[in-house]
Design a protein around this motif. Structure first.
Motif, short mmCIF file in Angstrom:
data_model
loop_
_atom_site.label_atom_id
_atom_site.label_comp_id
_atom_site.label_asym_id
_atom_site.label_seq_id
_atom_site.Cartn_x
_atom_site.Cartn_y
_atom_site.Cartn_z
N LEU A 11 0.83 -1.21 0.00
CA LEU A 11 0.00 0.00 0.00
C LEU A 11 0.86 1.25 0.00
CD1 LEU A 11 -2.80 -0.90 2.59
CD2 LEU A 11 -2.99 -0.84 0.11
N GLU A 70 -6.22 -2.41 -3.04
CA GLU A 70 -6.84 -1.14 -2.67
C GLU A 70 -6.06 0.03 -3.27
OE1 GLU A 70 -9.80 -1.15 -0.78
OE2 GLU A 70 -9.51 -3.24 -1.37
N ARG A 71 -6.80 1.01 -3.70
CA ARG A 71 -6.23 2.24 -4.26
C ARG A 71 -6.81 3.41 -3.47
NH1 ARG A 71 -7.86 4.17 -10.23
NH2 ARG A 71 -9.43 5.31 -9.05
N GLN A 116 -11.26 5.34 -0.89
CA GLN A 116 -10.65 4.01 -0.99
C GLN A 116 -11.50 3.15 -1.91
OE1 GLN A 116 -10.46 1.91 2.74
NE2 GLN A 116 -9.80 -0.01 1.81
N THR A 118 -11.47 -0.72 -4.30
CA THR A 118 -10.78 -1.95 -4.68
C THR A 118 -10.72 -2.02 -6.19
OG1 THR A 118 -11.74 -3.02 -2.74
CG2 THR A 118 -10.72 -4.45 -4.38
N GLU A 123 -15.47 -2.34 -7.21
CA GLU A 123 -16.59 -1.85 -6.41
C GLU A 123 -17.84 -1.71 -7.28
OE1 GLU A 123 -16.03 -1.51 -3.29
OE2 GLU A 123 -13.91 -1.03 -3.04
#
Length: 384
Positions: free
Chosen positions: A44, A101-102, A115, A117, A311
């Motif tokens: 991350l 995750e971004r 946030q 995915t 998402e």
């Protein structure tokens, strides 16, 4: 009292939505592994320098300090993979996939989370357009599997705008300003900026340019009326060829947008988005970026990548979600050794944690499952 609210833009995931997302992720991984993609996970936290060629201000990244070094929560998952390839001795070509995750700070009042995915693929080392075609093939597979074939693939090219504007001016700042207004579809400002060029050979095209998007056949017919610079015409020819191939996929609508911004500044060729007409955001986004590794090493490598908004795909995907109903096993603490043996023989059982048999029976009735118990001889019996 401890603060119990979440930081702005974050969210918890639970229940059926989390379960659906996990099931979708598993099915996506199975598809990608079937097509010889290797999973890669990156951390991350990355040094800010990894994203030096990435507009961190525009992306509104989370900035932190670690031992006096500037680090960020990754706002993008492609550049960390480029960093990985540059620092590890990997034989290419190779195909990778990721799920992770971004983090990027959404604009105020946008209603978006900070946030998300993202899943995606990176096809590194292939110069052929077949790399782009594999992306389209996968989009088509996912569209038919989860969205009844509703996903439209929109084609563009990251170099098209420069191919047109290079024939008009060498002023880099002016070209950047024209592209900004073009991409934002700010027609009044765009018209002002192209005013010095409308009497030239490209004048009619420039005036029509912001509206050159939609059904691929219609856009190509409109473009055919203009004499484009040679470099721009080569790109149109390539897009026409790719659109023709794309239409061979089952239930696959295709469109073109010649005035769309590339998804990222590092793209160098064909770009694409996948969206459904009943969804405001796009589900898939990607393209070719043949010079990306030059930021980390001397040698460039051809590459095509695609991001998947997991998402959004979870929200709109339509598929049967397995909902296993496990029957309950009531036990006493001193029967734990029998519990192990019985659960090995009956894997459809789950432990009932109620204090007494009556409560266990009420729980089983509420869940519409059977209740079993362990008798004094250590045998399983029906207790419903």
């Amino acid at each position: 009292m401890h603060k119990v609210s979440l930081p702005l833009g974050m969210r918890d995931e639970f229940g059926m939505q989390a379960y659906k997302k996990h099931q979708l992720e598993k099915m996506l991984e199975q598809l990608l592994q079937q097509h010889d993609f290797m999973r890669i996970d990156t951390p991350l936290l990355e040094y800010q320098e990894v994203f030096a060629d990435f507009d961190l201000k525009q992306r509104r990244a989370y900035h932190l300090v670690d031992n006096n070094e500037a680090v960020v929560l990754r706002p993008d998952l492609t550049l960390p993979i480029a960093r990985f390839l540059a620092t590890n001795n990997f034989d290419l070509p190779r195909k990778f996939y990721y799920v992770g995750e971004r983090f990027k700070i959404a604009k105020s009042l946008s209603g978006k989370y900070n946030q998300m995915t993202q899943a995606g693929i990176e096809i590194v080392g292939y110069t052929s357009l077949k790399a782009e075609l594999e992306c389209f093939f996968l989009i088509n597979c996912l569209s038919r599997k989860f969205l009844q074939g509703r996903v439209r693939i929109e084609l563009g090219d990251a170099c098209f705008a420069d191919a047109v504007l290079d024939s008009l001016t060498k002023d880099a700042a002016l070209k950047a300003a024209i592209k900004k207004q073009l991409y934002q579809k700010n027609i009044p400002q765009y018209q002002k900026m192209i005013a010095p060029f409308v009497t030239g050979k490209q004048g009619q095209f420039l005036q029509k340019w912001p509206r050159l998007f939609g059904d691929e056949a219609t856009v190509l017919q409109q473009v055919s009326q203009f004499a484009l610079p040679a470099a721009a015409q080569l790109i149109i020819n390539k897009l026409e060829r790719v659109a023709h191939w794309l239409k061979q996929l089952p239930e696959q609508p295709v469109s073109l947008d010649l005035s769309a911004a590339p998804p990222q500044t590092y793209y160098t060729g064909i770009t694409f988005k996948g969206f459904s007409d009943d969804i405001s955001d796009y589900l898939f986004s990607g393209g070719r970026y043949d010079h990306l590794l030059e930021s980390f090493q001397k040698k460039a490598e051809p590459a095509v990548g695609m991001g998947i908004d997991l998402e959004l795909l979870t929200k709109v995907a339509d598929f049967d979600i397995p909902k296993p109903k496990a029957d309950l096993l009531f036990f006493e603490p001193e029967q734990l050794s029998e519990v192990v043996q019985i659960c090995q023989q009956h894997p459809n059982l789950t432990l009932c944690l109620e204090r007494d048999l009556q409560s266990a029976q009420q729980t089983a009735a509420t869940k519409h499952v059977k209740l079993f118990r362990i008798d004094k001889e250590g045998k399983i019996s029906d207790a419903t």
